[in-house]
Design a protein around this motif. Structure first.
Motif, PDB file in Angstrom:
ATOM      1  N   SER A 128       0.635  -0.960   0.142  1.00 19.68           N
ATOM      2  CA  SER A 128      -0.144   0.134  -0.179  1.00 19.68           C
ATOM      3  C   SER A 128       1.513   1.058  -0.187  1.00 19.68           C
ATOM      4  O   SER A 128       0.439   2.493  -0.403  1.00 19.68           O
ATOM      5  CB  SER A 128      -1.111  -0.400   1.207  1.00 19.68           C
ATOM      6  N   THR A 147      -2.645   5.636  -8.446  1.00 14.69           N
ATOM      7  CA  THR A 147      -3.405   4.816  -9.324  1.00 14.69           C
ATOM      8  C   THR A 147      -5.153   4.423  -9.392  1.00 14.69           C
ATOM      9  O   THR A 147      -5.129   3.785 -10.776  1.00 14.69           O
ATOM     10  CB  THR A 147      -2.508   3.564  -8.977  1.00 14.69           C
ATOM     11  N   ASP A 148      -5.306   4.582  -8.176  1.00 19.31           N
ATOM     12  CA  ASP A 148      -7.009   4.121  -8.493  1.00 19.31           C
ATOM     13  C   ASP A 148      -7.183   5.342  -9.469  1.00 19.31           C
ATOM     14  O   ASP A 148      -8.539   5.350  -9.456  1.00 19.31           O
ATOM     15  CB  ASP A 148      -7.213   5.290  -7.214  1.00 19.31           C
ATOM     16  N   ASP A 573     -18.608   2.883  -6.527  1.00 16.37           N
ATOM     17  CA  ASP A 573     -17.536   1.777  -6.836  1.00 16.37           C
ATOM     18  C   ASP A 573     -18.781   1.345  -6.953  1.00 16.37           C
ATOM     19  O   ASP A 573     -18.850  -0.109  -6.066  1.00 16.37           O
ATOM     20  CB  ASP A 573     -16.710   0.954  -5.123  1.00 16.37           C
ATOM     21  N   GLU A 576     -15.093  -4.331  -7.255  1.00 13.09           N
ATOM     22  CA  GLU A 576     -13.817  -3.457  -6.091  1.00 13.09           C
ATOM     23  C   GLU A 576     -12.915  -3.445  -7.093  1.00 13.09           C
ATOM     24  O   GLU A 576     -12.398  -2.307  -7.171  1.00 13.09           O
ATOM     25  CB  GLU A 576     -13.656  -4.962  -5.607  1.00 13.09           C
ATOM     26  N   ASN A 577     -13.366  -2.866  -8.719  1.00 18.91           N
ATOM     27  CA  ASN A 577     -12.714  -2.544  -9.287  1.00 18.91           C
ATOM     28  C   ASN A 577     -13.228  -1.467 -10.285  1.00 18.91           C
ATOM     29  O   ASN A 577     -12.709  -1.044 -11.280  1.00 18.91           O
ATOM     30  CB  ASN A 577     -12.062  -4.119 -10.641  1.00 18.91           C
ATOM     31  N   LYS A 605     -10.503  -1.862 -13.157  1.00 21.31           N
ATOM     32  CA  LYS A 605      -9.171  -1.743 -12.889  1.00 21.31           C
ATOM     33  C   LYS A 605      -9.042  -3.388 -12.919  1.00 21.31           C
ATOM     34  O   LYS A 605      -9.754  -4.239 -12.934  1.00 21.31           O
ATOM     35  CB  LYS A 605      -8.297  -1.795 -11.606  1.00 21.31           C
ATOM     36  N   ASP A 609      -5.327  -5.428 -10.127  1.00 23.25           N
ATOM     37  CA  ASP A 609      -5.182  -3.810 -10.176  1.00 23.25           C
ATOM     38  C   ASP A 609      -4.076  -2.970 -10.487  1.00 23.25           C
ATOM     39  O   ASP A 609      -3.299  -2.158 -10.333  1.00 23.25           O
ATOM     40  CB  ASP A 609      -4.193  -3.412  -8.505  1.00 23.25           C
ATOM     41  N   LYS A 610      -3.023  -4.290 -11.915  1.00 26.46           N
ATOM     42  CA  LYS A 610      -2.205  -4.152 -12.374  1.00 26.46           C
ATOM     43  C   LYS A 610      -2.398  -2.628 -13.495  1.00 26.46           C
ATOM     44  O   LYS A 610      -1.410  -1.861 -14.674  1.00 26.46           O
ATOM     45  CB  LYS A 610      -1.198  -5.242 -12.893  1.00 26.46           C
ATOM     46  N   THR A 612      -4.705   0.049 -15.036  1.00 34.51           N
ATOM     47  CA  THR A 612      -6.260   0.379 -15.030  1.00 34.51           C
ATOM     48  C   THR A 612      -6.841   1.682 -16.999  1.00 34.51           C
ATOM     49  O   THR A 612      -5.673   1.867 -16.811  1.00 34.51           O
ATOM     50  CB  THR A 612      -5.746   1.829 -14.033  1.00 34.51           C
TER      51      THR A 612
END
Length: 936
Positions: A128, A147-148, A573, A576-577, A605, A609-610, A612
């Motif tokens: 994190s 990244t989010d 959301d 989750e992605n 994502k 999560d690599k 986006t």
């Protein structure tokens, strides 16, 4: 021809003596600075002698030594790194209590220093920690990591800015953000006080600048020269001291829905330092490879805690940069032709002054900057925060040298007695005062976050013209009817200036309704005030001061307006992605009406999560500034047999504008589309690619001068003639434009080479299109006369005078106490259509790469030094003529014709490096700078 608007630089004997005295003073001050540096060094060496040595080893959770771990004093960048065996050794003052250990991919550890001075540290992996959390300028609803986010956000640290070696904040951004461009114009006047800048070729007024998330006031200046940003005003970001900055967040997407007007191209949020430990004094000096442009400066940044409930951080920055002059060798034949002068007289003068006394380049600038940032916890739920800054700048620049065959006499006012008259050099001095401040409260109760704030700010500029005179034969007379000008003219003129201020109130409320839904809403009230400040009577009467006419009484007044806005923001959301964000905003302005804009953004994502994928669709607006609505600067000229006539810039509510049907200004409207992908395949490698498409409807431009068409039966000619108007320019919602391009940002970190670590950064911007859509929206009376407010020069200025692409490739290598940076910045080609040149030609600035080198060394925990060599290969702008058709080919095949065209666009070679109206990167060549940082 162009002489009434050009401002070429040269120097009289008296001014030259003043410069020599100033250089002597500069040398004296520089010597004093060095003695001060030695004094501090000796003090710090005595401190170092009272320190002790602390050493140890750093390992991961499996017991494996970690090389390259940063070992610093808590809340301070000063320290060292572990070697290839994970070992470190660092001298610390006896008063030091803690050391901080940080490494990419691991949780930062703060450890008390044991009495033994021997330490073994275990660091835990924490994925994190791989992304730095930022105050999100992309959504008002919540904070997310880079990244989010569903929008492209650059996060630039102060270390990245300092490593450029550039002297000011705006120039540092030039070499770190690929879509950001700024340049020092070779002809200065008021523009010398602050250089125009832009993101994505959209001009300075379409990027919103925030300080700690709050709107920064605009400059009072509006650019009216043929330079980037013509017809616009922007924030004076060069006034922000770099040592006060913690980091910069650049949102590269339209954000009017979140923040209101001026955010069509994006938002730049300047986050101020909040450290309470680790203050420092930085001494700086620099010079160009040609021995001019000398710079000296000192900056103090420090912080403290307030009764364990608050903090304060403050910065004081004082600097002075000397003149850097880059004139060309003037062509005698061109001079004789332009001025109708005897060639022998011209050659005799140029034999004495081959550059015609020109001074053009970078002006002398003195700056004092003061900034404070702080906060205090009133209770466990409420924080009071504040920041304030005051900046003063003094800029000394020059106008065109008045040669003796241009101005045959100075009426005995400017030439010392007994000396030969060789013309004179008018000077232009600008005094700038800029301030801003914010105070606010943040609360967090029952899940609701509330932020209430008040922000004020202002910018005031005053201009002084010296070594000049009012040459006119008309105007004021004394009681006996004798003229007060010419031989009775003053030689110093207070030309007035401009002032802008605003007051802003904000209420922002947000809450996470659930783990998947967040909401934010708020409102803003803003009042703005703009003043045109009157100059001395002699500065504008009967044509005014030779080189720069002051603001006349009838054109000097105050104006104001207010606006009220509100927004609503939802973030959901869906999974989750899968994130979706929606924002709507309503604004009401007192002077032009309403605006409603919206924004929809999303990101998805996958692959752990690599990767986006993100995109946004939005509408936006930009309100016409008070400057654009109200600035009016008339220039008076005497026409034999017809009396005084008026030409110049008129505002949109003036009688002159109404005569030719110029409508009142309305807001610009935009539609933005952004699509991008971000990837982080490994802990050390990441990249983003984003496409943007911005359409602006009713874009406000300052048109070229409109004069009679030559047809006495044309309505335009009749109106101008009957009202004694020889020419005018004005602001209008004249064009629709489209700008699209691609941004690329990539980074590869922690490459172990020998005992050090290497990092690569790549950032680039490529403009796919930047063009006008549809016809120019000319007032009917102008269109009927076959004229247009947007000629070839103005179109080129807006659409092709910025680099087609820009690429920044940097390498950063850390080895023990050394850090090396090598950066290559590629400026792509630009095209321009200079005023006065043949319509069958254009000029093209060639693609150039600038290489910068930086070396820093950490002597001990207290002292570090940095050396920068910018543009180490002395690369200069280079341009050439390009033909547009067969007629252009014929010109280029004729050397004599080429010389004529070259003289036209360089004012007979005075501006041979840049051309008179064309701009690219700096013309100063190689620059060297050094900085000594002492921890206090």
């Amino acid at each position: 021809m162009i002489f009434s608007t050009m401002h070429v630089r040269c120097i009289s004997v008296a001014v030259r003596l003043q410069r020599q005295a100033a250089l002597f003073q500069l040398h004296t001050k520089l010597t004093a600075i060095y003695f001060f540096m030695l004094l501090i060094l000796s003090c710090q060496l005595s401190i170092a002698q009272s320190s002790r040595l602390v050493s140890g080893v750093v390992k991961d959770s499996a017991g494996i030594p970690l090389p390259g771990v940063a070992v610093t004093f808590k809340n301070s960048p000063v320290g060292t790194y572990t070697d290839s065996d994970g070992k470190f050794s660092i001298p610390v003052r006896k008063s030091a209590k803690h050391l901080s250990f940080s490494f990419i991919g691991f949780a930062t550890v703060d450890v008390a220093i044991p009495e033994s001075g021997d330490m073994t540290i275990a660091m835990e992996e924490a994925t994190s920690q791989l992304e730095e959390v930022v105050i999100s300028v992309g959504s008002r609803a919540s904070q997310r990591t880079i990244t989010d986010t569903s929008l492209p956000i650059d996060n630039i640290s102060v270390k990245d800015l300092e490593s450029t070696g550039q002297l000011t904040f705006d120039k540092a951004l030039q070499y770190r953000v690929p879509s950001f461009n700024t340049v020092q114009t070779p002809v200065n006047d008021a523009t010398s006080l602050l250089d125009p800048y832009e993101i994505r070729n959209m001009g300075p007024s379409r990027t919103l600048i925030l300080i700690n998330g709050k709107r920064k006031n605009s400059s009072a200046l509006i650019y009216t020269q043929t330079s980037p940003g013509r017809g616009e005003s922007g924030v004076d970001i060069s006034a922000i001291p770099v040592d006060a900055i913690k980091r910069i967040e650049v949102l590269r997407d339209g954000a009017s829905a979140q923040y209101g007007s001026d955010a069509i191209a994006g938002v730049m949020n300047v986050i101020l330092k909040d450290d309470t430990e680790g203050g420092s004094v930085t001494l700086r000096t620099g010079i160009t490879s040609e021995g001019d442009g000398k710079m000296i400066g000192v900056s103090l940044n420090n912080g403290a805690t307030l009764s364990n409930k608050g903090y304060i951080n403050y910065t004081i920055d004082l600097s002075k940069t000397g003149l850097a002059n880059r004139p060309g060798i003037v062509d005698a034949e061109g001079e004789a032709s332009d001025f109708g002068a005897d060639i022998n007289q011209v050659k005799a003068f140029l034999a004495i002054k081959p550059d015609a006394g020109n001074i053009n380049g970078s002006p002398e600038t003195t700056a004092s900057k003061f900034l404070v940032n702080g906060g205090i916890d009133l209770d466990e739920h409420t924080e009071l925060y504040y920041n304030a800054a005051y900046i003063y700048k003094k800029v000394n620049s020059f106008a065109n040298y008045r040669t003796p065959y241009w101005r045959p006499t100075d009426y005995g006012l400017l030439t010392p007695a007994g000396q030969q008259y060789l013309g004179y050099l008018p000077t232009f001095d600008g005094d700038l005062n800029d301030y801003h401040g914010t105070i606010g409260f943040k609360t967090n109760k029952n899940g609701w976050k509330t932020d209430v704030s008040f922000t004020t700010g202002g910018n005031r500029q005053l201009y002084t013209i010296s070594n000049s005179l009012n040459r006119n034969t008309t105007g004021l007379t004394d009681s006996e009817g004798n003229l007060l000008y010419r031989e009775k003219s003053p030689i110093i003129f207070r030309a007035g200036g401009y002032s802008f201020s605003h007051n802003v109130g904000n209420i922002d409320i947000s809450r996470s309704i659930s783990e998947k839904v967040s909401v934010a809403f708020g409102s803003e009230f803003r009042s703005e005030n703009f003043e045109i400040i009157e100059g001395d009577l002699a500065s504008y009467d009967a044509g005014g001061a030779d080189s720069f006419a002051g603001n006349s009484a009838e054109n000097s007044f105050k104006s104001n307006r207010y606006n009220f806005g509100g927004y609503l923001d939802f973030g959901i959301d869906l999974t989750e992605n899968f994130l979706v964000n929606a924002t709507g905003r309503y604004e009401n302005y007192s002077d032009f009406g309403d605006a409603f804009v919206y924004k929809l953004s999303t990101r998805y994502k996958f692959w752990g999560d690599k990767i986006t994928i993100r995109g946004s669709v939005s509408t936006g607006f930009r309100a016409p500034s008070l400057h654009q609505i109200n600035v009016q600067k008339a220039q008076y000229g005497f026409v034999p047999g017809e009396g005084i006539q008026v030409s110049g810039l008129v505002n949109n509510v003036s009688p002159q504008a109404k005569l030719i049907g110029v409508p009142k200004l309305d807001a610009e409207k935009s539609a933005n589309i952004s699509i991008g992908i971000g990837a982080k395949p490994g802990e050390n490698f990441n990249f983003t690619v984003d496409y943007y498409n911005i359409k602006v409807k009713d874009r406000i431009v300052l048109g070229n001068d409109i004069g009679p068409s030559g047809n006495p039966d044309a309505s335009l000619d009749k109106v101008l003639t009957s009202n004694n108007i020889v020419g005018l320019s004005f602001f209008a919602n004249s064009v629709d434009t489209r700008t699209s391009g691609i941004d690329l940002v990539a980074s590869y970190k922690n490459i172990v080479i020998g005992s050090g670590t290497l990092r690569f950064n790549l950032a680039g911007n490529y403009t796919l299109e930047n063009k006008r859509e549809g016809r120019v929206k000319n007032p009917a009376i102008i269109a009927e006369a076959g004229q247009t407010v947007l000629n070839a020069t103005q179109e080129a200025l807006m659409f092709s005078s910025r680099p087609k692409y820009k690429v920044i490739l940097g390498a950063d290598y850390t080895l023990g106490k050394f850090n090396f940076t090598l950066t290559n910045t590629v400026f792509g080609p630009t095209k321009f259509r200079n005023a006065g040149m043949n319509k069958n030609l254009q000029i093209e600035f060639l693609t150039k790469a600038i290489t910068d080198l930086g070396i820093s060394y950490q002597f001990n925990p207290v002292i570090s030094a940095t050396f920068n060599a910018n543009n180490i290969f002395n690369v200069l702008p280079e341009w050439k003529f390009a033909s547009l058709n067969a007629e252009g080919d014929a010109i280029l095949n004729d050397p004599a014709a080429v010389k004529v065209q070259s003289n036209l666009i360089t004012f007979n070679q005075r501006y041979s490096r840049m051309t008179y109206d064309g701009y690219h990167f700096s013309q100063l060549g190689t620059m060297f700078s050094m900085a000594l940082n002492v921890k206090i």
